[in-house]
Design an enzyme around this catalytic site. Structure first.
Site, PDB file in Angstrom:
ATOM      1  N   ASN A   9     -31.532  -7.971 -30.219  1.00  0.00           N
ATOM      2  CA  ASN A   9     -30.590  -8.324 -28.868  1.00  0.00           C
ATOM      3  C   ASN A   9     -31.340  -7.974 -27.749  1.00  0.00           C
ATOM      4  OD1 ASN A   9     -28.528  -8.791 -27.364  1.00  0.00           O
ATOM      5  ND2 ASN A   9     -27.271  -7.177 -28.023  1.00  0.00           N
ATOM      6  N   LYS A  11     -30.390  -8.620 -24.714  1.00  0.00           N
ATOM      7  CA  LYS A  11     -28.998  -8.616 -23.730  1.00  0.00           C
ATOM      8  C   LYS A  11     -29.635  -9.285 -22.584  1.00  0.00           C
ATOM      9  CE  LYS A  11     -28.286  -4.036 -25.711  1.00  0.00           C
ATOM     10  NZ  LYS A  11     -27.565  -2.869 -25.669  1.00  0.00           N
ATOM     11  N   HIS A  97     -20.172  -8.419 -29.676  1.00  0.00           N
ATOM     12  CA  HIS A  97     -20.933  -7.121 -29.175  1.00  0.00           C
ATOM     13  C   HIS A  97     -20.023  -6.238 -28.591  1.00  0.00           C
ATOM     14  CE1 HIS A  97     -24.050  -4.644 -27.399  1.00  0.00           C
ATOM     15  NE2 HIS A  97     -24.810  -4.843 -28.343  1.00  0.00           N
ATOM     16  N   GLU A  99     -20.570  -4.704 -25.781  1.00  0.00           N
ATOM     17  CA  GLU A  99     -20.721  -5.007 -24.197  1.00  0.00           C
ATOM     18  C   GLU A  99     -19.608  -6.122 -23.878  1.00  0.00           C
ATOM     19  OE1 GLU A  99     -24.806  -4.872 -24.158  1.00  0.00           O
ATOM     20  OE2 GLU A  99     -24.871  -2.802 -24.703  1.00  0.00           O
ATOM     21  N   GLU A 169     -22.313  -1.277 -35.225  1.00  0.00           N
ATOM     22  CA  GLU A 169     -22.881  -0.639 -34.156  1.00  0.00           C
ATOM     23  C   GLU A 169     -22.062   0.341 -33.713  1.00  0.00           C
ATOM     24  OE1 GLU A 169     -26.263  -3.312 -32.531  1.00  0.00           O
ATOM     25  OE2 GLU A 169     -24.276  -3.893 -31.433  1.00  0.00           O
ATOM     26  N   GLY A 175     -28.033   2.215 -26.843  1.00  0.00           N
ATOM     27  CA  GLY A 175     -28.800   2.377 -25.720  1.00  0.00           C
ATOM     28  C   GLY A 175     -28.631   4.040 -25.371  1.00  0.00           C
ATOM     29  N   SER A 215     -29.555   2.283 -31.053  1.00  0.00           N
ATOM     30  CA  SER A 215     -30.934   3.190 -30.922  1.00  0.00           C
ATOM     31  C   SER A 215     -31.661   2.981 -32.176  1.00  0.00           C
ATOM     32  CB  SER A 215     -30.561   4.807 -30.447  1.00  0.00           C
ATOM     33  OG  SER A 215     -29.672   4.573 -29.293  1.00  0.00           O
TER      34      SER A 215
HETATM   35  C1  PEP Z   1     -27.571  -3.532 -29.175  1.00  0.00           C
HETATM   36  O1  PEP Z   1     -27.054  -3.504 -28.037  1.00  0.00           O
HETATM   37  O2  PEP Z   1     -27.231  -4.357 -30.089  1.00  0.00           O
HETATM   38  C2  PEP Z   1     -28.285  -2.149 -29.578  1.00  0.00           C
HETATM   39  C3  PEP Z   1     -28.253  -1.745 -30.655  1.00  0.00           C
HETATM   40  O3  PEP Z   1     -29.182  -1.491 -28.509  1.00  0.00           O
HETATM   41  P1  PEP Z   1     -29.997  -0.460 -28.685  1.00  0.00           P
HETATM   42  O4  PEP Z   1     -30.888  -0.654 -29.819  1.00  0.00           O
HETATM   43  O5  PEP Z   1     -30.867  -0.223 -27.461  1.00  0.00           O
HETATM   44  O6  PEP Z   1     -29.150   1.010 -28.895  1.00  0.00           O
END
Ligand code: PEP
Length: 256
Positions: A9, A11, A97, A99, A169, A175, A215
């Site tokens: 992803n 973003k 997601h 966000e 998630e 992040g 992460s």
């Molecule tokens: C995401 O935004 O889907 C995500 C998992 O980000 P990160 O791996 O940077 O935590």
């Protein structure tokens, strides 16, 4: 048997030029078809054509979008339709997601409409669910994830449900560099699969891939994917560099 899926992803990162560079740098071995592992990246809309152009002919790396509207077309300024994604050849679309839920007001009802539209038009939705830190601390994480799962998937037939991908998630891990422990991930993934069993039956629930996101990186991907209900990852930061994305795909390939 479920195959692993490693989905990047990106973003709001990676313009067309960086996207073309990413594909240029991607190891040939990663792009070969691997039994039991699928790989995909989801660039911003504007970089999707560059991704399709830069992807080597015959590459097994699939391409997806990060969002889509639920209407066919019309007066929806700034939005993109499934027809447009299909014209390019997108295989996946990330929906719900955290966000999008937090910054763009998307709720389970909107996500549900998008999931149905994507399925109707042959694009595999990667449906994201996950609790914020307060919800975990107050032991409400299972309730939150159950509500998101049932709300986002409301009204789906069992055969359509069998085509989706879920991404668990935990928002506190996205992040932040903080990752759910393998035990926390497995516990929630098993819980989601139990909910899916209640909604669609065991056979369908057993075919749905449940990715972990938050992460995930080459250092921790192996121990997360060793869990029986963790079927890969939805990866933000660590998917932006071709070498780390390639490592994640190789780690998934080593699991089965
Ligand atoms: C995401 O935004 O889907 C995500 C998992 O980000 P990160 O791996 O940077 O935590």
């Amino acid at each position: 048997m479920r195959s692993f899926l490693i989905a990047g992803n990106w973003k709001m990162n990676m313009g067309p030029k960086e996207t073309a560079d990413f594909f240029g740098q991607l190891d040939d071995a990663v792009q070969q078809e691997k039994p039991g592992v699928e790989a995909a990246v989801c660039p911003p809309f504007i970089s999707l054509p560059a991704a399709f152009e830069a992807r080597k002919p015959g590459s097994a790396v699939k391409i997806g979008a990060q969002n889509v509207h639920f209407e066919d077309n019309g007066a929806f300024t700034g939005e993109v339709s499934t027809t447009m994604l299909n014209e390019l050849g997108c295989d996946f679309v990330i929906l719900g997601h955290s966000e999008r839920r937090e910054y763009f007001g998307e709720d389970d009802a909107i996500i549900n409409k998008k999931v149905k539209k994507a399925l109707a038009d042959g694009i595999t939705p990667i449906v994201c669910v996950g609790e914020v830190l307060d919800e975990r601390k107050s032991n409400r994480h299972f309730d939150v994830v159950k509500t998101q799962t049932t709300g986002s998937l409301a009204g789906l037939s069992a055969s359509d449900a069998g085509k989706i991908v879920i991404a668990y998630e935990p928002v506190w891990a996205i992040g932040t560099g903080e990752t759910a422990s393998p035990e926390q991930a497995q516990e929630m993934h098993a819980f989601i699969r139990k909910e899916l069993t209640g909604l669609f039956g065991q056979d369908v629930a057993d075919t749905i891939r449940i990715l972990y996101g938050g992460s995930m990186k080459p250092d921790n991907a192996g121990e997360l994917m060793q869990n029986p209900d963790v079927d890969g990852g939805l990866i933000g930061g660590a998917s932006l560099k071709a070498d780390s994305f390639a490592k994640l795909v190789s780690i998934a390939a080593e699991q089965k």
